[in-house]
Design a protein around this motif. Structure first.
Motif, short mmCIF file in Angstrom:
data_model
loop_
_atom_site.label_atom_id
_atom_site.label_comp_id
_atom_site.label_asym_id
_atom_site.label_seq_id
_atom_site.Cartn_x
_atom_site.Cartn_y
_atom_site.Cartn_z
N ARG A 47 -53.68 29.69 52.11
CA ARG A 47 -53.14 30.79 52.93
C ARG A 47 -53.29 30.53 54.44
O ARG A 47 -53.45 31.45 55.22
CB ARG A 47 -53.83 32.10 52.57
CG ARG A 47 -55.33 32.06 52.68
CD ARG A 47 -55.92 33.29 52.02
NE ARG A 47 -57.36 33.31 52.11
CZ ARG A 47 -58.16 34.06 51.38
NH1 ARG A 47 -57.64 34.85 50.46
NH2 ARG A 47 -59.46 34.05 51.54
N ARG A 48 -53.23 29.25 54.79
CA ARG A 48 -53.38 28.89 56.20
C ARG A 48 -52.27 29.48 57.08
O ARG A 48 -52.51 29.85 58.23
CB ARG A 48 -53.43 27.37 56.34
CG ARG A 48 -52.22 26.63 55.80
CD ARG A 48 -52.41 25.12 55.89
NE ARG A 48 -51.28 24.37 55.36
CZ ARG A 48 -51.12 24.07 54.08
NH1 ARG A 48 -52.05 24.44 53.17
NH2 ARG A 48 -50.05 23.39 53.68
N ASP A 49 -51.01 29.59 56.57
CA ASP A 49 -49.91 30.15 57.36
C ASP A 49 -50.11 31.65 57.61
O ASP A 49 -49.86 32.16 58.71
CB ASP A 49 -48.59 29.90 56.65
CG ASP A 49 -48.28 28.41 56.54
OD1 ASP A 49 -48.78 27.66 57.40
OD2 ASP A 49 -47.54 28.03 55.63
N ILE A 50 -50.58 32.36 56.58
CA ILE A 50 -50.83 33.79 56.74
C ILE A 50 -51.93 34.03 57.75
O ILE A 50 -51.84 34.93 58.61
CB ILE A 50 -51.19 34.42 55.38
CG1 ILE A 50 -50.02 34.28 54.40
CG2 ILE A 50 -51.56 35.89 55.54
CD1 ILE A 50 -50.32 34.77 53.01
N LEU A 51 -52.99 33.20 57.67
CA LEU A 51 -54.10 33.33 58.61
C LEU A 51 -53.64 33.07 60.04
O LEU A 51 -54.06 33.78 60.98
CB LEU A 51 -55.22 32.37 58.22
CG LEU A 51 -55.94 32.66 56.89
CD1 LEU A 51 -56.90 31.53 56.56
CD2 LEU A 51 -56.68 33.98 56.97
N ALA A 52 -52.78 32.07 60.21
CA ALA A 52 -52.30 31.75 61.56
C ALA A 52 -51.47 32.91 62.13
O ALA A 52 -51.60 33.28 63.31
CB ALA A 52 -51.49 30.47 61.53
N ARG A 53 -50.62 33.50 61.28
CA ARG A 53 -49.79 34.61 61.76
C ARG A 53 -50.63 35.83 62.12
O ARG A 53 -50.43 36.48 63.16
CB ARG A 53 -48.75 34.96 60.69
CG ARG A 53 -47.74 36.02 61.16
CD ARG A 53 -46.66 36.27 60.13
NE ARG A 53 -47.18 36.87 58.92
CZ ARG A 53 -47.34 36.22 57.77
NH1 ARG A 53 -47.01 34.93 57.68
NH2 ARG A 53 -47.82 36.82 56.70
N LEU A 54 -51.59 36.17 61.28
CA LEU A 54 -52.44 37.33 61.55
C LEU A 54 -53.32 37.12 62.77
O LEU A 54 -53.53 38.04 63.56
CB LEU A 54 -53.30 37.64 60.32
CG LEU A 54 -52.54 38.14 59.07
CD1 LEU A 54 -53.50 38.28 57.90
CD2 LEU A 54 -51.83 39.45 59.36
N GLN A 55 -53.84 35.91 62.92
CA GLN A 55 -54.69 35.63 64.08
C GLN A 55 -53.88 35.69 65.38
O GLN A 55 -54.35 36.17 66.40
CB GLN A 55 -55.34 34.24 63.93
CG GLN A 55 -56.19 33.82 65.11
CD GLN A 55 -57.40 34.73 65.32
OE1 GLN A 55 -57.82 35.40 64.38
NE2 GLN A 55 -57.92 34.76 66.52
N LYS A 56 -52.63 35.22 65.32
CA LYS A 56 -51.79 35.28 66.51
C LYS A 56 -51.45 36.72 66.88
O LYS A 56 -51.35 37.09 68.05
CB LYS A 56 -50.51 34.47 66.25
CG LYS A 56 -49.57 34.45 67.45
CD LYS A 56 -48.34 33.61 67.14
CE LYS A 56 -47.39 33.61 68.34
NZ LYS A 56 -46.16 32.82 68.04
N HIS A 57 -51.28 37.57 65.86
CA HIS A 57 -50.90 38.96 66.11
C HIS A 57 -52.09 39.79 66.58
O HIS A 57 -51.97 40.59 67.52
CB HIS A 57 -50.30 39.56 64.84
CG HIS A 57 -49.93 41.01 64.98
ND1 HIS A 57 -48.86 41.41 65.76
CD2 HIS A 57 -50.49 42.14 64.47
CE1 HIS A 57 -48.77 42.73 65.71
NE2 HIS A 57 -49.75 43.19 64.92
N HIS A 58 -53.28 39.60 65.97
CA HIS A 58 -54.43 40.45 66.26
C HIS A 58 -55.40 39.83 67.26
O HIS A 58 -56.06 40.55 68.01
CB HIS A 58 -55.19 40.77 64.96
CG HIS A 58 -54.37 41.59 63.99
ND1 HIS A 58 -54.16 42.94 64.13
CD2 HIS A 58 -53.71 41.21 62.86
CE1 HIS A 58 -53.40 43.37 63.12
NE2 HIS A 58 -53.11 42.34 62.33
N GLY A 59 -55.51 38.52 67.26
CA GLY A 59 -56.44 37.87 68.18
C GLY A 59 -57.90 38.22 67.90
O GLY A 59 -58.64 38.63 68.79
N PHE A 60 -58.34 38.05 66.66
CA PHE A 60 -59.72 38.39 66.30
C PHE A 60 -60.71 37.43 66.96
O PHE A 60 -60.39 36.28 67.26
CB PHE A 60 -59.89 38.34 64.77
CG PHE A 60 -59.10 39.41 64.05
CD1 PHE A 60 -59.38 40.75 64.27
CD2 PHE A 60 -58.08 39.08 63.17
CE1 PHE A 60 -58.66 41.73 63.61
CE2 PHE A 60 -57.36 40.05 62.52
CZ PHE A 60 -57.65 41.38 62.73
N ALA A 61 -61.93 37.97 67.16
CA ALA A 61 -63.00 37.16 67.76
C ALA A 61 -63.76 36.40 66.67
O ALA A 61 -63.82 36.82 65.52
CB ALA A 61 -63.95 38.04 68.56
#
Length: 1193
Positions: A47-61
């Motif tokens: 699920r690396r693509d899903i993680l990349a999209r969510l991290q780009k949208h939310h910017g988690f620390a």
């Protein structure tokens, strides 16, 4: 593992992937390195693509418990631990997904319909759905055959019962948290509370845009006939389009005295000492004091005063109630500020520019305006208004009392501040009809052409507002009802910043004032003054103007709200769309609007003409919204028979609204079927009541429309006699109608038992009205239209209903002092107009004349009394000097050839008689004497105003063109016309070169011979002119037509003098006065003529006597002269004989000597003759003295 950490791990794996032979070896190596299972690492990699999209949208620390932990809160490490971001589909699965999905559908449906949803509503709906679900599960468990299936169902029932039981604990707080997460909903404070549905919002927003576009097109390119319905001078408006201003005005409520609500508190105030510890310490203290107290102990003092300091005792006070040293009643003092923003250069080639205009501040108090009160506390000009049914009249130069007293003192302290703002007072500090008209008078002086956009409040719809807009040549368009917060520029871009600036300035003034009080040792609350209030408002207004100069937020805000869309193109004669570059680069659309409001912004046109807004669409939208609500609460699946029954082409009666029938609003097939279901499900009684209410509303709408048209007609008729500025200054504004006359009470009374019969007849009345309109249309098409009904006849039901409205009796003349023009007993008398019915065209005057009579007349039979009118000139005592009489007897009038001195003056008998030419001339001279003003530089009133009378004797000469044309030296020429009857022809060229012709005949029927002579005279005076129909005038009752001619001349001259019309009563009264005055005048002229004749006879007798005496004396002198002459002759002959004795005759002498001798002798003879004459006169004298002489030596 946090999502950011998983994403970082996938990035490392991507970077290290080239170093490994396959993904399996990579995952195995990373599993060993990270200490994770191979399955866990494989899931993260998948699920690396899903993680990349969510991290780009939310910017988690990477360390969320450090960066997102709530600071300052006493929580444990477990409470502060970050729980991470759950991936889609992760986490605990709900056992009742059907309940969750049903709840989500219900919630979104409610919000889609605009319903207000609270947390408690969600909890109740969940309980209802859960109860139904559990009931179904029990039924399924009872019907289940497999015991494992039955056990699973019972397990679900048990789980559901536990959830229901837990939802009753602590008001279902925990359950609500879970439900809010499931619904992805948030509990928030609404930005705007409204009663308008989404359908209504769309319709009202579009109507707002359409109204502005239509008004702009009408102002620039519309037909003049349509424009005349809204302004008084369309030509003046069109001539000044280059300076047109778009004005956006709205009211902003202010509580200036309260200032900012928030204050800064110390830590020991915001986070006090725990009460549990304080209670324990207080208990210990009480225990000690009670144990130590004895009978001799003294009572402690109430207070041990000391300087305040931040001590431990103060820090540990534990008082959570935060206090402020301020006036607790300051928030009750409310003011209203009317903000005004102007848009310039819309009709020119210059860039669009916005400007913050001086505002209006409305304060508490009786109705008054500061700009009409001078520094001495007196009114500058007259003002009249009606409030709550009471007419208030204030005269100029009278005391204003205590009106705006504090504001007047503040103006004396700083006059410059009050030049930048207008201050008015109203009992509730709101803009009502009176304040609106006063403000409109100020705006009329600002610009000659203006389009105002205001919100829908009562004052903007009043008849006073309609009058003021018509007189000032301004047009008004409105923001749709309940749409001000979304579309009005004041609300979207001005109000919030302005209020904040006012509060900041008030905080600054309060701090300075309170500091000064503290410095003086005064522990009192500082109270702001009127000057402080005006400083706050003006400073905020100036700051908003400064921001406008820096960044044109007016143009940007109007473009963002969708208001600014077109500009006129005069070369093509149509409106063209504005580009974003022309509007400061701003595009349409904002967070307060929806795209559906603006998507058709440029499509509401027929060709190049914007469509006319159909305001009935508001009622149609409400009906559609009600239909949608009914369909939501009455779901039903139609059977084939019902669907066939409802497949009809027309709509139910409830939806037969003009906007729906015309296609402005359209309904889907589902809504049409729903409408028929609703119609069939409603009882007949309910349908009858709806029909009655609908008929009443339609009747009221038609009545208001007709009343508005009549009001405009009355105002335009009034502008024929006075100017726009005069009409606007004399307008009597009205506000706060009596409760018994309000619109709501009218509607309520219509539905009462006493008016039920009227209500039931409303539908029939509407049909009759429509039939009347159709009949009138047919008559107009056929050319056989009937004459209009009399003003007092209200045969049609719409007019009768309009007459019941409160505004029907408040026409333009209401509250004015009017003069009666109808030539009857009260003609020329004045009274106060207490009712002006624009439908009937009547006015009611009270206090008319000395008897204070009350009379009702037609509006055309009265006129408003103007202050500039002069009082009627009284007749002087007729004690005429002989010089004046002799001048009048021998005067030469205009175009007169001979003098009337030789004509005998005929006396006027007491009985009515036909006046002669000389009587008319004497009457003319009497009027000249009456208007004679010794104090004026030109005492002759007729000569001063170029008023002339054509000699009645010359009429025959003009008829046969034997006399020259008088030319254009006159401004006002009276031409008496005779043909066995006197009539009057009036030629008026006071307004310019164009001659206004008026023909007056006082017979019941037109005298044909007089009319023919008048036409011939008119052609002789003005070639090619045609005699008009005779003017309206009273009729004579006897043979006194000559007096009526003089009365008409006096009637016109009184108006020329500035006395106003009918200043001396009716013309019949003037005839009576003129009969008496002219009889006296002619009598005095006759007496003077007799005196002149007697004096002439005496002079002739004395002359004859003197001539006789002179004749006798002449004869005697002639006789004596003859005797003397004879003696002289004899003496001359004797002398000649003596001198010539013995001399040679002259014929024998030479020629030269003859001449000398002749000359000598002649000289001698002359001497002798002279001597002889002397001797003769001497002898004659001696003979006369008795001395006789017989010889002459």
């Amino acid at each position: 593992m946090p999502l950011a950490v998983q994403h970082a791990l996938t990035l490392k794996m991507k970077k290290a992937l080239p170093d490994f032979s396959s993904e399996h070896t990579l995952l195995t190596a990373m599993s060993k390195k990270m200490g994770l299972s191979l399955m866990k690492v494989r899931k993260i990699w998948q699920r690396r693509d899903i993680l990349a999209r969510l991290q780009k949208h939310h910017g988690f620390a990477l360390q969320p418990h450090v960066s997102t932990g709530a600071k300052g809160l006493k929580r444990t490490a477990t409470q502060r631990r970050y729980r991470g971001y759950r991936l889609p589909g992760g986490g605990r699965k709900s056992a009742f997904t059907a309940v969750r999905d049903s709840l989500l559908v219900w919630f979104e449906t409610q919000r889609c319909h605009g319903h207000s949803v609270k947390k408690v509503h969600i909890l109740e709906q969940w309980r209802l759905l859960m109860t139904k679900e559990l009931l179904d599960l029990r039924q399924q468990s009872e019907a289940a055959v497999d015991r494992h299936e039955r056990a699973a169902l019972l397990q679900l029932v048990s789980e559901g019962e536990k959830q229901l039981k837990s939802s009753a604990v602590d008001s279902g707080r925990n359950r609500l948290k879970q439900l809010m997460k499931d619904l992805r909903a948030k509990d928030m404070v609404p930005d705007l509370k409204t009663q308008v549905s989404e359908v209504d919002e769309v319709v009202r927003a579009k109507l707002t845009y359409q109204a502005l576009d239509r008004t702009l097109w009408l102002t620039c390119f519309g037909p003049e006939a349509e424009l005349r319905e809204r302004v008084s001078k369309p030509a003046v408006l069109r001539a000044n389009l280059q300076s047109m201003v778009l004005l956006f005005a709205d009211q902003v409520p202010l509580w200036l005295k309260s200032g900012s609500e928030k204050e800064v508190y110390a830590k020991w105030e915001s986070d006090p000492y725990p009460q549990s510890l304080l209670r324990q310490e207080l208990l210990d203290h009480h225990t000690r004091t009670l144990a130590d107290r004895t009978s001799d102990s003294q009572v402690p003092p109430l207070l041990s005063a000391e300087l305040p300091a931040v001590t431990e005792k103060r820090k540990n006070s534990g008082q959570r109630q935060k206090r402020s040293f301020a006036d607790p009643d300051a928030h009750r003092y409310r003011l209203t500020y009317e903000a005004r923003q102007g848009l310039y250069n819309l009709c020119s080639d210059a860039p669009l520019v916005g400007k913050v205009l001086p505002g209006l501040l409305v304060v508490h108090g009786a109705h008054a305006r500061l700009n009409n009160i001078d520094s001495a506390g007196k009114f500058i000009s007259d003002e009249t208004f009606e409030y709550n049914g009471t007419l208030v009249v204030r005269k100029a130069k009278t005391s204003a009392g205590r009106l705006l007293f504090g504001w007047r003192k503040a103006r004396q302290s700083d006059p410059e501040l009050f030049r930048r703002i207008s201050v008015m007072s109203q009992p509730s500090a709101n803009v009502d009809g009176v304040i609106y008209v006063w403000a409109q008078q100020e705006l009329a002086a600002l610009t000659p052409v203006c389009i105002q956009q205001r919100d829908c409040y009562a004052a903007a719809w009043s008849s006073s507002a309609t009058e003021s807009l018509l007189y000032s040549n301004h047009l008004q368009t409105i923001i749709g009802p309940k749409m001000t917060a979304s579309l009005q520029l004041t609300d979207t871009d001005f109000s919030r910043s302005f209020k904040s600036l006012c509060r900041s300035e008030m905080d600054r003034l309060r701090h300075a004032g309170q500091t000064a009080l503290f410095a003086s040792g005064n522990k009192e609350i500082w109270h702001c003054s009127h000057l402080d209030l005006i400083r706050c408002v003006v400073s905020a207004q100036d700051e908003m103007s400064r921001r406008q100069d820096e960044k044109d937020w007016i143009v940007s805000g109007l473009r963002r709200n969708g208001i600014l869309a077109y500009k006129p193109d005069f070369s093509s004669g149509k409106l063209v769309p504005l580009t974003d570059a022309e509007c400061c680069g701003q595009s349409m659309g904002s967070a307060r609007t929806k795209p559906s409001w603006l998507e058709d912004r440029y499509l509401w046109r027929v060709g190049s003409v914007p469509v006319k807004p159909d305001w009935s669409a508001i009622a149609g939208a409400q009906a559609v919204a009600d239909l949608v609500e009914w369909s939501l609460n009455h779901p039903h699946v139609l059977s084939s028979e019902e669907e066939a029954l409802l497949a009809v082409p027309e709509l139910p009666e409830d939806l037969q609204i003009p906007c729906i029938e015309s296609g402005v609003l359209t309904l889907s097939l589902d809504l049409q079927r729903t409408a028929w279901r609703k119609q069939l499900a409603t009882s007949d009684d309910a349908l009858a009541k709806k029909r009655e209410r609908r008929d009443v509303k339609a009747m009221l709408a038609l009545a208001k429309k007709k009343l508005h048209g009549k009001l405009l007609e009355a105002m335009r008729h009034r502008l024929k006699t006075i100017s726009q500025q005069q009409a606007l200054a004399r307008l009597v504004p009205r506000a706060a109608e009596p409760k018994s006359q309000t619109k709501k009470s009218v509607k309520k009374n219509l539905l009462k038992t006493a008016s039920k019969a009227v209500v039931k007849r409303s539908g029939q009345a509407l049909k009759e009205q429509k039939a009347l309109e159709d009949q009138e249309a047919l008559e107009e098409q056929s050319g056989s239209a009937k004459p209009p009904l009399a003003a007092s006849a209200l045969s049609d039901p719409v007019s009768a209903k309009a007459a019941e409205l409160p505004a029907a009796d408040k026409g333009p003349l209401f509250g004015k002092t009017c003069r009666v023009l109808l030539e009857e007993a009260n003609c020329g008398k004045s009274g106060k107009c207490t009712a002006h019915n624009v439908l009937l065209g009547t006015v009611t005057l009270t206090g008319v004349g000395a008897t204070c009579a009350t009379t009702t007349l037609f509006a055309d039979d009265v006129c408003e009394v103007e202050q500039a009118w002069l009082p009627p000139l009284k007749w002087k005592g007729m004690h005429l000097k002989r010089a004046l009489k002799q001048t009048c007897l021998g005067i030469r009038l205009s175009l007169e050839e001979d003098s009337y001195a030789s004509a005998t003056v005929e006396l006027i008998q007491k009985k009515p008689q036909m006046l002669l030419d000389q009587h008319l001339l004497m009457g003319w001279e009497m009027l000249r004497w009456h208007f004679w003003d010794e104090k004026s530089e030109e005492p002759d009133f007729f000569r001063k105003h170029s008023v002339q009378l054509l000699d009645p004797r010359l009429c025959v000469q003009f008829l046969y063109q034997e006399h020259p044309n008088p030319g254009h030296d006159y401004k006002l020429l009276f031409v008496p016309v005779w043909a066995c009857h006197w009539t009057l022809l009036v030629l008026d060229r006071r307004e310019g070169d164009e001659v206004c012709i008026q023909y007056l005949d006082t017979l019941a029927t037109v005298h044909k011979n007089c009319a023919q002579n008048a036409q011939l005279l008119l052609e002789a005076l003005i070639p090619g002119a045609v005699l008009p129909d005779r003017a309206k005038c009273p009729l004579q009752k006897s043979d006194d037509c000559g007096f009526w001619v003089l009365a008409s001349i006096l009637w016109i001259c009184c108006q020329l003098r500035g006395e106003g019309p009918a200043s001396r009563g009716s013309r019949s009264r003037l005839v009576m006065d003129l009969v008496a005055f002219l009889r006296t005048w002619v009598g005095q002229m006759a007496e003077e003529q007799k005196k002149l004749e007697k004096s002439l006879a005496d002079e002739d007798k004395a002359l004859k006597k003197a001539l006789k005496a002179n004749h006798a004396k002449a004869l005697k002198l002639a006789a004596s002269h003859a005797a003397a002459s004879e003696a002289s002759t004899k003496a001359a002959a004797l002398a000649h004989e003596v001198l010539n004795q013995g001399k040679e005759p002259l014929i024998f002498l030479p020629q030269r000597r003859r001449k000398l001798s002749t000359s000598g002798s002649l000289g001698f003879e002359s001497a002798v003759a002279a001597a002889g004459r002397v001797a003769a006169w001497t002898a004659a004298g001696r003979s006369a003295n008795g001395i006789c002489s017989t010889s002459f030596v």
